[in-house]
Design a protein around this motif. Structure first.
Motif, short mmCIF file in Angstrom:
data_model
loop_
_atom_site.label_atom_id
_atom_site.label_comp_id
_atom_site.label_asym_id
_atom_site.label_seq_id
_atom_site.Cartn_x
_atom_site.Cartn_y
_atom_site.Cartn_z
N LEU A 47 9.28 -4.44 1.67
CA LEU A 47 7.92 -3.76 1.42
C LEU A 47 7.77 -2.82 0.30
O LEU A 47 6.93 -2.79 -0.38
CB LEU A 47 7.48 -3.31 2.89
N LYS A 48 8.65 -1.80 0.41
CA LYS A 48 8.72 -0.86 -0.76
C LYS A 48 8.77 -1.44 -2.10
O LYS A 48 8.37 -0.77 -3.20
CB LYS A 48 9.39 0.14 -0.36
N ARG A 49 9.70 -2.45 -2.23
CA ARG A 49 10.12 -2.89 -3.58
C ARG A 49 8.64 -3.59 -3.98
O ARG A 49 8.48 -3.91 -5.07
CB ARG A 49 11.09 -4.30 -3.23
N GLN A 50 7.75 -4.14 -3.10
CA GLN A 50 6.49 -4.73 -3.44
C GLN A 50 5.46 -3.56 -4.13
O GLN A 50 4.38 -4.06 -4.87
CB GLN A 50 5.94 -5.63 -2.27
N LEU A 51 5.68 -2.42 -3.86
CA LEU A 51 4.61 -1.40 -4.27
C LEU A 51 4.70 -1.19 -5.81
O LEU A 51 3.68 -0.88 -6.37
CB LEU A 51 5.22 -0.12 -3.60
N TYR A 52 5.85 -1.83 -6.41
CA TYR A 52 5.92 -1.90 -7.82
C TYR A 52 4.72 -2.54 -8.48
O TYR A 52 4.50 -2.29 -9.70
CB TYR A 52 7.32 -2.49 -8.27
N THR A 53 4.27 -3.63 -7.87
CA THR A 53 3.07 -4.56 -8.50
C THR A 53 1.86 -3.93 -8.10
O THR A 53 0.91 -4.39 -8.65
CB THR A 53 3.11 -5.63 -7.62
N LEU A 54 1.59 -2.70 -7.46
CA LEU A 54 0.35 -2.22 -6.86
C LEU A 54 0.14 -0.99 -7.90
O LEU A 54 1.11 -0.20 -8.35
CB LEU A 54 0.32 -1.69 -5.49
N ASP A 55 -0.92 -0.56 -8.21
CA ASP A 55 -1.52 0.72 -8.85
C ASP A 55 -1.81 1.58 -8.12
O ASP A 55 -3.17 2.00 -7.68
CB ASP A 55 -2.59 0.31 -9.91
N ILE A 56 -0.70 2.32 -7.51
CA ILE A 56 -1.01 3.38 -6.56
C ILE A 56 -1.07 4.76 -7.06
O ILE A 56 0.04 5.05 -8.05
CB ILE A 56 0.19 3.21 -5.34
N PRO A 57 -1.94 5.56 -6.74
CA PRO A 57 -2.14 7.02 -7.50
C PRO A 57 -0.93 7.82 -6.90
O PRO A 57 -0.31 7.48 -5.79
CB PRO A 57 -3.49 7.47 -6.68
N SER A 58 -0.43 8.59 -7.72
CA SER A 58 0.78 9.24 -7.40
C SER A 58 0.70 10.18 -6.32
O SER A 58 1.68 10.06 -5.56
CB SER A 58 1.09 10.07 -8.82
N GLU A 59 -0.62 10.73 -6.21
CA GLU A 59 -0.59 11.52 -5.03
C GLU A 59 -0.56 10.80 -3.63
O GLU A 59 -0.20 11.52 -2.49
CB GLU A 59 -2.01 12.50 -4.83
N LEU A 60 -0.67 9.41 -3.50
CA LEU A 60 -0.68 8.82 -2.30
C LEU A 60 0.59 7.97 -2.18
O LEU A 60 0.70 7.36 -1.14
CB LEU A 60 -1.72 7.61 -2.47
N LYS A 61 1.62 8.13 -3.13
CA LYS A 61 2.91 7.36 -3.08
C LYS A 61 3.71 7.77 -1.50
O LYS A 61 4.11 7.14 -0.79
CB LYS A 61 3.91 7.36 -4.19
N THR A 62 4.11 9.20 -1.39
CA THR A 62 4.49 9.46 -0.44
C THR A 62 3.90 9.19 0.94
O THR A 62 4.60 8.89 1.98
CB THR A 62 4.62 11.06 -0.44
#
Length: 428
Positions: free
Chosen positions: A86-101
């Motif tokens: 699931l975490k590998r798929q996060l590469y395809t999303l534009d997640i704000p840096s403050e939300l990654k954790t």
């Protein structure tokens, strides 16, 4: 002051109807070539019209030749957990840096079935985030594949899988308030309550049946007893060609002697017509599976052309989303199609999932596949001075100096561990 008044609006809307053929197509799309043949043989046991299944080629030679063979792309790879996939798929999303954790914490809080095992308030307190931020993080998680991941209840799990296929308001109300009617196949109650025809209700229930109640289990790593490729990718006369094995599109032979019985009428004719429809559905589902696989493999060849031409070092990062968008398919369709499927290449029998690689972003903006970087690390260690093995810091510097690849020392260590290569102190 704005006043809202009810009004009738005539609207044309294109909807994808869930037919028996589509249901069967989705099911067959997940099957390997061997499973497809076995499935048809099972159907033939209760369908007298199916006389034989032709696929001509000797499938057993792949069972024998590949039983103990580890395909390229699976060598030295650790089995990925659901959480890592699931975490590998996060590469395809534009997640704000403050939300990654916060997103990572949410993924780690899923149970093995893929359901969220923590409430929003506790999640927010632990990550020192607002409720709104946590809800946004959850929406990112619930957009991952397979659909249904991150749900907090069975109803929400089914809703996440169905919301883009049927009227959202209708399916949400059915799942939240009348799931028991669905479970008991109470067509009359559903039909009366929602003012729908019995046929419409049946289609909704059949659609619900296609959902997986525990999507996390779809990310379990399965080991095939034998490997049978769907196609062969070969170079002829300077060009790359895809040659599909005949078991990818088996031919169902129908016993023509039953046609005469259709003229009799009555129950016999009704029974035979149903069996003819079943064969027709099966043929359409086989065609859908084959065509979808062909489109995806052609796209892989196009996207990874340099890999086929020059080898592992030129394997590019590629996501399911990229291929899905190119082919105008859903990500879940591409995911089902490539699962447990293999192709024969000049490098050996290769899983289709191997061609979907995460990327390592360089300082110049270029993105290199993680697999290629691992391959470079393995090459460097293979040719190091055995008396003075290279430290992770030295490997990091060598990658930069010789290959212009810039990654952190901790990334070198991570990839070295995944390659099952011990640290320098243990390589002496």
């Amino acid at each position: 002051m704005i006043t809202l008044k009810p009004s009738l609006v005539q609207e044309q809307k294109l909807e994808r109807k869930m037919t028996q053929t589509l249901l069967q197509s989705i099911q067959l799309l997940q099957y390997t070539g061997v499973e497809l043949i076995e499935y048809i043989h099972e159907i033939s046991k209760e369908n007298p019209l199916i006389e034989d299944v032709n696929y001509d080629e000797d499938i057993t030679r792949f069972k024998i030749n590949n039983t103990n063979q580890t395909p390229i792309g699976e060598i030295n790879q650790t089995q990925e957990s659901m959480y890592n996939q699931l975490k590998r798929q996060l590469y395809t999303l534009d997640i704000p840096s403050e939300l990654k954790t916060t997103v990572d914490y949410g993924i780690d809080s899923l149970n093995s079935d893929g359901y969220l095992d923590i409430d929003i308030e506790s999640w927010a307190n632990h990550c020192q985030a607002t409720t709104k931020q946590v809800e946004q993080a959850l929406s990112f998680i619930q957009s991952l594949e397979p659909l249904g991941i991150g749900a907090r209840s069975l109803s929400e799990c089914l809703y996440l899988q169905l919301k883009n296929q049927v009227d959202e308001t209708l399916i949400l109300d059915i799942l939240n308030h009348h799931l028991k009617w669905v479970a008991s196949y109470d067509l009359e109650s559903l039909s009366t309550h929602y003012d729908l025809s019995v046929n419409e209700v049946e289609k909704i229930i059949e659609l619900i049946k296609t959902c997986h109640p525990k999507p996390g289990l779809l990310l379990e790593t399965k080991q095939a007893n034998y490997i049978v490729p769907e196609a062969n990718i070969i170079k002829k006369d300077g060009a790359w060609h895809i040659s599909f094995f005949k078991w990818n599109r088996p031919n169902i032979v129908v016993d023509e002697s039953y046609e005469n019985l259709l003229q009799i009428g009555g129950e016999t004719a009704t029974y035979l017509k149903e069996k003819y429809r079943q064969v027709d559905w099966l043929n359409q589902a086989i065609t859908y599976r084959s065509n979808t696989l062909e489109l995806i493999i052609k796209q892989i060849l196009l996207k990874q052309y340099l890999y086929f031409e020059h080898g592992h070092f030129l394997l590019k990062p590629l996501t399911l989303r990229e291929v899905a968008e190119e082919l105008n398919l859903s990500i879940s369709t591409v995911s089902r199609a490539v699962s447990q499927k293999y192709v024969q290449t000049q490098h050996g029998v290769t899983p289709l999932k191997f061609f979907f690689q995460s990327g390592v972003r360089q300082h110049d903006g270029q993105v290199m596949s993680a697999y290629s970087v691992k391959h470079l690390i393995a090459e460097i260690i293979q040719h190091e001075d055995k008396v003075k093995p290279l430290s992770d810091e030295a490997i990091k510097n060598k990658l930069h100096e010789e290959f212009n690849v810039q990654i952190a020392r901790r990334t070198v260590r991570k990839y070295r561990d995944e390659l099952d290569i011990p640290a320098s102190m243990r390589r002496r």
